[in-house]
Scaffold this motif. Structure first.
Motif, PDB file in Angstrom:
ATOM      1  N   LEU A 355      41.195  38.626  41.702  1.00 13.55           N
ATOM      2  CA  LEU A 355      40.614  37.362  41.243  1.00 13.55           C
ATOM      3  C   LEU A 355      41.357  36.803  40.036  1.00 13.55           C
ATOM      4  O   LEU A 355      41.632  35.599  39.956  1.00 13.55           O
ATOM      5  N   VAL A 356      41.698  37.658  39.077  1.00 20.59           N
ATOM      6  CA  VAL A 356      42.261  37.170  37.817  1.00 20.59           C
ATOM      7  C   VAL A 356      43.784  37.220  37.769  1.00 20.59           C
ATOM      8  O   VAL A 356      44.396  36.544  36.936  1.00 20.59           O
ATOM      9  N   ALA A 357      44.405  38.002  38.650  1.00 18.21           N
ATOM     10  CA  ALA A 357      45.861  38.159  38.591  1.00 18.21           C
ATOM     11  C   ALA A 357      46.623  36.837  38.701  1.00 18.21           C
ATOM     12  O   ALA A 357      47.582  36.611  37.942  1.00 18.21           O
ATOM     13  N   PRO A 358      46.253  35.921  39.618  1.00 21.27           N
ATOM     14  CA  PRO A 358      46.988  34.651  39.695  1.00 21.27           C
ATOM     15  C   PRO A 358      46.940  33.854  38.393  1.00 21.27           C
ATOM     16  O   PRO A 358      47.951  33.275  37.975  1.00 21.27           O
ATOM     17  N   SER A 359      45.778  33.811  37.741  1.00 22.16           N
ATOM     18  CA  SER A 359      45.664  33.083  36.471  1.00 22.16           C
ATOM     19  C   SER A 359      46.496  33.749  35.391  1.00 22.16           C
ATOM     20  O   SER A 359      47.152  33.080  34.586  1.00 22.16           O
ATOM     21  N   ALA A 360      46.487  35.078  35.368  1.00 21.23           N
ATOM     22  CA  ALA A 360      47.261  35.803  34.365  1.00 21.23           C
ATOM     23  C   ALA A 360      48.755  35.591  34.559  1.00 21.23           C
ATOM     24  O   ALA A 360      49.518  35.499  33.589  1.00 21.23           O
ATOM     25  N   ALA A 361      49.184  35.492  35.820  1.00 19.98           N
ATOM     26  CA  ALA A 361      50.610  35.307  36.104  1.00 19.98           C
ATOM     27  C   ALA A 361      51.064  33.885  35.818  1.00 19.98           C
ATOM     28  O   ALA A 361      52.199  33.648  35.391  1.00 19.98           O
ATOM     29  N   LYS A 362      50.165  32.925  36.034  1.00 18.34           N
ATOM     30  CA  LYS A 362      50.535  31.516  35.932  1.00 18.34           C
ATOM     31  C   LYS A 362      50.469  30.993  34.505  1.00 18.34           C
ATOM     32  O   LYS A 362      51.245  30.121  34.104  1.00 18.34           O
ATOM     33  N   HIS A 363      49.529  31.514  33.714  1.00 18.97           N
ATOM     34  CA  HIS A 363      49.305  30.986  32.368  1.00 18.97           C
ATOM     35  C   HIS A 363      49.485  32.087  31.330  1.00 18.97           C
ATOM     36  O   HIS A 363      49.089  33.228  31.547  1.00 18.97           O
ATOM     37  N   SER A 364      50.045  31.723  30.211  1.00 17.61           N
ATOM     38  CA  SER A 364      50.225  32.673  29.117  1.00 17.61           C
ATOM     39  C   SER A 364      49.230  32.355  28.008  1.00 17.61           C
ATOM     40  O   SER A 364      49.292  31.298  27.379  1.00 17.61           O
ATOM     41  N   LEU A 365      48.295  33.269  27.786  1.00 18.16           N
ATOM     42  CA  LEU A 365      47.312  33.093  26.727  1.00 18.16           C
ATOM     43  C   LEU A 365      47.820  33.622  25.391  1.00 18.16           C
ATOM     44  O   LEU A 365      47.288  33.278  24.338  1.00 18.16           O
ATOM     45  N   GLY A 366      48.821  34.490  25.449  1.00 21.04           N
ATOM     46  CA  GLY A 366      49.290  35.128  24.230  1.00 21.04           C
ATOM     47  C   GLY A 366      48.596  36.450  23.967  1.00 21.04           C
ATOM     48  O   GLY A 366      48.853  37.119  22.962  1.00 21.04           O
ATOM     49  N   PHE A 367      47.692  36.842  24.863  1.00 18.54           N
ATOM     50  CA  PHE A 367      47.009  38.133  24.782  1.00 18.54           C
ATOM     51  C   PHE A 367      46.584  38.519  26.195  1.00 18.54           C
ATOM     52  O   PHE A 367      46.471  37.666  27.076  1.00 18.54           O
ATOM     53  N   PRO A 368      46.340  39.799  26.460  1.00 11.68           N
ATOM     54  CA  PRO A 368      46.015  40.243  27.821  1.00 11.68           C
ATOM     55  C   PRO A 368      44.632  39.768  28.275  1.00 11.68           C
ATOM     56  O   PRO A 368      43.725  39.568  27.466  1.00 11.68           O
ATOM     57  N   ILE A 369      44.480  39.609  29.583  1.00  7.94           N
ATOM     58  CA  ILE A 369      43.180  39.354  30.194  1.00  7.94           C
ATOM     59  C   ILE A 369      42.580  40.688  30.624  1.00  7.94           C
ATOM     60  O   ILE A 369      43.216  41.467  31.333  1.00  7.94           O
ATOM     61  N   TYR A 370      41.375  40.957  30.153  1.00  5.93           N
ATOM     62  CA  TYR A 370      40.625  42.124  30.618  1.00  5.93           C
ATOM     63  C   TYR A 370      39.645  41.672  31.696  1.00  5.93           C
ATOM     64  O   TYR A 370      39.014  40.626  31.569  1.00  5.93           O
ATOM     65  N   TYR A 371      39.523  42.474  32.746  1.00  4.72           N
ATOM     66  CA  TYR A 371      38.591  42.158  33.823  1.00  4.72           C
ATOM     67  C   TYR A 371      37.704  43.377  34.088  1.00  4.72           C
ATOM     68  O   TYR A 371      38.092  44.518  33.809  1.00  4.72           O
ATOM     69  N   PRO A 372      36.509  43.182  34.618  1.00  5.07           N
ATOM     70  CA  PRO A 372      35.602  44.313  34.851  1.00  5.07           C
ATOM     71  C   PRO A 372      36.001  45.108  36.092  1.00  5.07           C
ATOM     72  O   PRO A 372      36.270  44.530  37.149  1.00  5.07           O
ATOM     73  N   THR A 373      36.041  46.415  35.949  1.00 10.43           N
ATOM     74  CA  THR A 373      36.267  47.279  37.114  1.00 10.43           C
ATOM     75  C   THR A 373      34.949  47.791  37.686  1.00 10.43           C
ATOM     76  O   THR A 373      34.925  48.381  38.759  1.00 10.43           O
ATOM     77  N   ARG A 374      33.864  47.578  36.945  1.00 14.15           N
ATOM     78  CA  ARG A 374      32.531  47.949  37.407  1.00 14.15           C
ATOM     79  C   ARG A 374      31.618  46.734  37.282  1.00 14.15           C
ATOM     80  O   ARG A 374      31.783  45.903  36.397  1.00 14.15           O
ATOM     81  N   ALA A 375      30.644  46.636  38.181  1.00 13.98           N
ATOM     82  CA  ALA A 375      29.702  45.518  38.168  1.00 13.98           C
ATOM     83  C   ALA A 375      28.362  46.003  38.698  1.00 13.98           C
ATOM     84  O   ALA A 375      28.264  47.075  39.312  1.00 13.98           O
ATOM     85  N   THR A 376      27.318  45.223  38.468  1.00 14.83           N
ATOM     86  CA  THR A 376      26.026  45.555  39.053  1.00 14.83           C
ATOM     87  C   THR A 376      26.113  45.373  40.563  1.00 14.83           C
ATOM     88  O   THR A 376      26.941  44.602  41.072  1.00 14.83           O
ATOM     89  N   SER A 377      25.257  46.056  41.282  1.00 13.42           N
ATOM     90  CA  SER A 377      25.317  46.002  42.745  1.00 13.42           C
ATOM     91  C   SER A 377      24.989  44.618  43.286  1.00 13.42           C
ATOM     92  O   SER A 377      25.428  44.245  44.375  1.00 13.42           O
ATOM     93  N   ALA A 378      24.219  43.828  42.519  1.00 13.98           N
ATOM     94  CA  ALA A 378      23.818  42.495  42.984  1.00 13.98           C
ATOM     95  C   ALA A 378      24.831  41.416  42.634  1.00 13.98           C
ATOM     96  O   ALA A 378      24.769  40.305  43.163  1.00 13.98           O
ATOM     97  N   ALA A 379      25.778  41.714  41.746  1.00  4.33           N
ATOM     98  CA  ALA A 379      26.652  40.673  41.201  1.00  4.33           C
ATOM     99  C   ALA A 379      27.761  40.284  42.173  1.00  4.33           C
ATOM    100  O   ALA A 379      28.237  41.092  42.968  1.00  4.33           O
ATOM    101  N   ARG A 380      28.175  39.023  42.039  1.00  2.00           N
ATOM    102  CA  ARG A 380      29.364  38.544  42.745  1.00  2.00           C
ATOM    103  C   ARG A 380      30.057  37.514  41.859  1.00  2.00           C
ATOM    104  O   ARG A 380      29.402  36.811  41.078  1.00  2.00           O
ATOM    105  N   PRO A 381      31.386  37.408  41.954  1.00  2.00           N
ATOM    106  CA  PRO A 381      32.096  36.442  41.108  1.00  2.00           C
ATOM    107  C   PRO A 381      31.727  35.007  41.479  1.00  2.00           C
ATOM    108  O   PRO A 381      31.549  34.679  42.656  1.00  2.00           O
ATOM    109  N   SER A 382      31.610  34.153  40.478  1.00  2.00           N
ATOM    110  CA  SER A 382      31.398  32.733  40.733  1.00  2.00           C
ATOM    111  C   SER A 382      32.734  32.086  41.073  1.00  2.00           C
ATOM    112  O   SER A 382      33.765  32.420  40.484  1.00  2.00           O
ATOM    113  N   ASN A 383      32.716  31.166  42.022  1.00  3.48           N
ATOM    114  CA  ASN A 383      33.945  30.440  42.361  1.00  3.48           C
ATOM    115  C   ASN A 383      33.943  29.032  41.768  1.00  3.48           C
ATOM    116  O   ASN A 383      34.742  28.187  42.149  1.00  3.48           O
ATOM    117  N   VAL A 384      33.019  28.782  40.830  1.00  4.88           N
ATOM    118  CA  VAL A 384      32.923  27.479  40.175  1.00  4.88           C
ATOM    119  C   VAL A 384      33.445  27.607  38.746  1.00  4.88           C
ATOM    120  O   VAL A 384      32.783  28.184  37.879  1.00  4.88           O
TER     121      VAL A 384
END
Length: 494
Positions: A355-384
């Motif tokens: 989900l986040v790799a394309p944004s990280a590759a395309k844009h430079s924030l000047g610091f790393p993007i951290y993403y969750p490797t664990r989530a609640t069982s009910a959660a899903r990423p928003s596409n908005v």
């Protein structure tokens, strides 16, 4: 009256309570200014037309305040425009507690109104003014009330505008446009993107009064969250600098019982507030049960009921639910280091990395993007509008880069949690941690709201990151800590 005006009054009433608390509960630096102003305020504040039977106060003892928000004074009512209390709120100031508590009573709660039978509680104001409302609240909750303050909405809107913008942790995208829609289905337009940002004027109002696709509980939680962040950010110097205008607005926008509108009564309240300065403001949720019914003539009616046992338990939480002893034990636990990652989470590392790799590759924030490797069982990423990469400016107008990831915990219940990162290393949100915990070498800063964690943050050499709970704090403490402890950075391929 426009369709939005009743909603606006309800929202600005909540700001009225927040504004009063911000004046009374600011740090001790404002105490001197507050005490010097007591005689001026006591002389100028209007007294309620009715003689209301409030409980006498004693110096240094806890006080319970009943605040009524209405669009007109009881004495100004007429046959066409009955004055009703839009909001009924209790505030508990107790120096022996670790928080100042608020309890809002739903205006559509059906209860016994003495002398008039069973009706919605806000009708007590039109039937018998503040005096009957006070009696109804006392019989409903079985508590003593020390002071009653009647608030007019217009003045506190000016007070909030006067005190400035608020940095707000926006949980998701809020958007609606009336373009191309018939008038019958149009409602207030809004366009606020997710992420930590500064909300001013109309945008702040749009955010807190948003009501479509939300329940009353979610809307109340969003308004309370905004007030909490506003209280934390308004400085002592700002209150002192605007002291004259604030006192003028306050005295023109309120009425108080005769005991409070005296030098001794007001002095006791302000001194108590000074002892309570620095305490967090905690909302106690009323145990409302929403009912849809139909009147004999076929007209639909919505109202609220409450189980008496649940009401009694809520009152005890309001009066005694923030004991200092419990807080001290809680603090010791929160500072204890643990190396075990909490469970009850599912592995979502691959999906979130993709989900986040394309944004990280395309844009430079000047610091790393951290993403969750664990989530609640009910959660899903928003596409908005997620991931969202953007710029935020601090109070010195210096730009900082930031990103936001939004996760839907329950769309029906309006619950969204998020991951934020920014190179602004001192955002107001992270000013006052309530504890910390170290897991696998990562030092987590903990920010509690009552028993639940509101925010869990960590720092690196280049940025600060945090996990934001849902507006209803629906994620457990273990889930919040687990998500933060296992978040990992996107590695760029060379």
């Amino acid at each position: 009256m426009t369709p939005d005006e009743p909603r606006e009054r309800s929202v600005w009433w909540k700001f009225a309570a927040g504004g009063l608390l911000m004046v009374l509960l600011t740090a001790a630096a404002t105490a001197t200014a507050g005490l010097l102003a007591i005689k001026d305020v006591a002389d100028r504040i209007p007294k309620l037309a009715q003689d209301v039977p409030v409980e006498p106060t004693k110096p240094g003892k806890p006080q319970t305040l009943l605040l009524l928000g209405s669009d007109r004074r009881y004495v100004d009512r007429n046959s066409k425009n009955a004055a009703r209390s839009d909001t009924i709120m209790l505030i508990r100031l107790d120096p022996g507690q670790e928080a100042t508590t608020l309890l809002s009573i739903p205006r559509d709660l059906k209860t016994e109104i003495p002398g008039y039978g069973y009706d919605k509680i806000n009708s007590a104001y039109s039937l018998g003014g503040p005096k009957l409302t006070l009696r109804t609240v006392k019989e409903l909750l079985g508590i003593k009330v020390n002071h009653i303050i009647n608030v007019n909405f217009s003045g506190f809107r000016k007070a909030v505008d006067l005190l400035g913008c608020v940095y707000t942790d926006v949980d998701r995208r809020y958007y609606h446009s009336n373009a191309g829609l018939p008038a019958s289905v149009q409602y207030a337009e809004i366009n606020i993107r997710p992420g930590y940002q500064k909300l001013c004027g109309k945008k702040a109002l749009d955010y807190v009064r948003f009501r479509h696709a939300d329940s009353d509980l979610v809307r109340a939680a969003r308004q309370q969250d905004f007030l909490r962040q506003a209280k934390d950010q308004i400085s002592s110097s700002s209150l002192i600098n605007h002291r004259g205008k604030l006192i003028d607005i306050f005295t023109k926008s309120t009425e108080a019982d005769k005991q409070l509108a005296t030098v001794s009564g007001l002095e006791r309240l302000v001194k108590l507030a000074i002892f309570s300065a620095g305490h967090p403001v905690r909302q106690v949720t009323f145990p409302a049960q929403f009912v849809k019914d139909t009147l004999p003539d076929g007209t639909p009616e919505d109202y609220v009921t409450a189980d008496p046992a649940a009401v009694s338990a809520t009152v005890q939480q309001f009066l005694h639910g923030a004991k200092r002893a419990a807080h001290k034990q809680h603090s010791k636990r929160s500072h204890r280091s643990r190396t075990r990652v909490p469970t009850l989470l599912v592995n979502v590392a691959r999906a979130n990395k993709d989900l986040v790799a394309p944004s990280a590759a395309k844009h430079s924030l000047g610091f790393p993007i951290y993403y969750p490797t664990r989530a609640t069982s009910a959660a899903r990423p928003s596409n908005v509008d997620s991931p969202r990469l953007y710029t935020i400016r601090d109070r010195a107008d210096k730009p900082h880069r930031a990103y936001r990831l939004v996760y839907i915990q329950s769309e029906i219940e309006g619950q969204y949690y998020g991951i934020e990162g920014t190179d602004w290393r001192t955002p107001p949100l992270l000013s006052h941690p309530t504890g910390h915990r170290t897991i696998d070498g990562r030092r987590l800063l903990l920010f509690r709201e009552g028993e639940r964690l509101r925010t869990v943050a960590w720092r690196t050499s280049r940025a600060v990151y945090w996990v934001s709970n849902t507006l209803g704090n629906s994620l457990t403490n273990d889930q919040m800590i687990g998500i933060a402890a296992t978040a990992t950075r996107v590695k760029k391929h060379r």
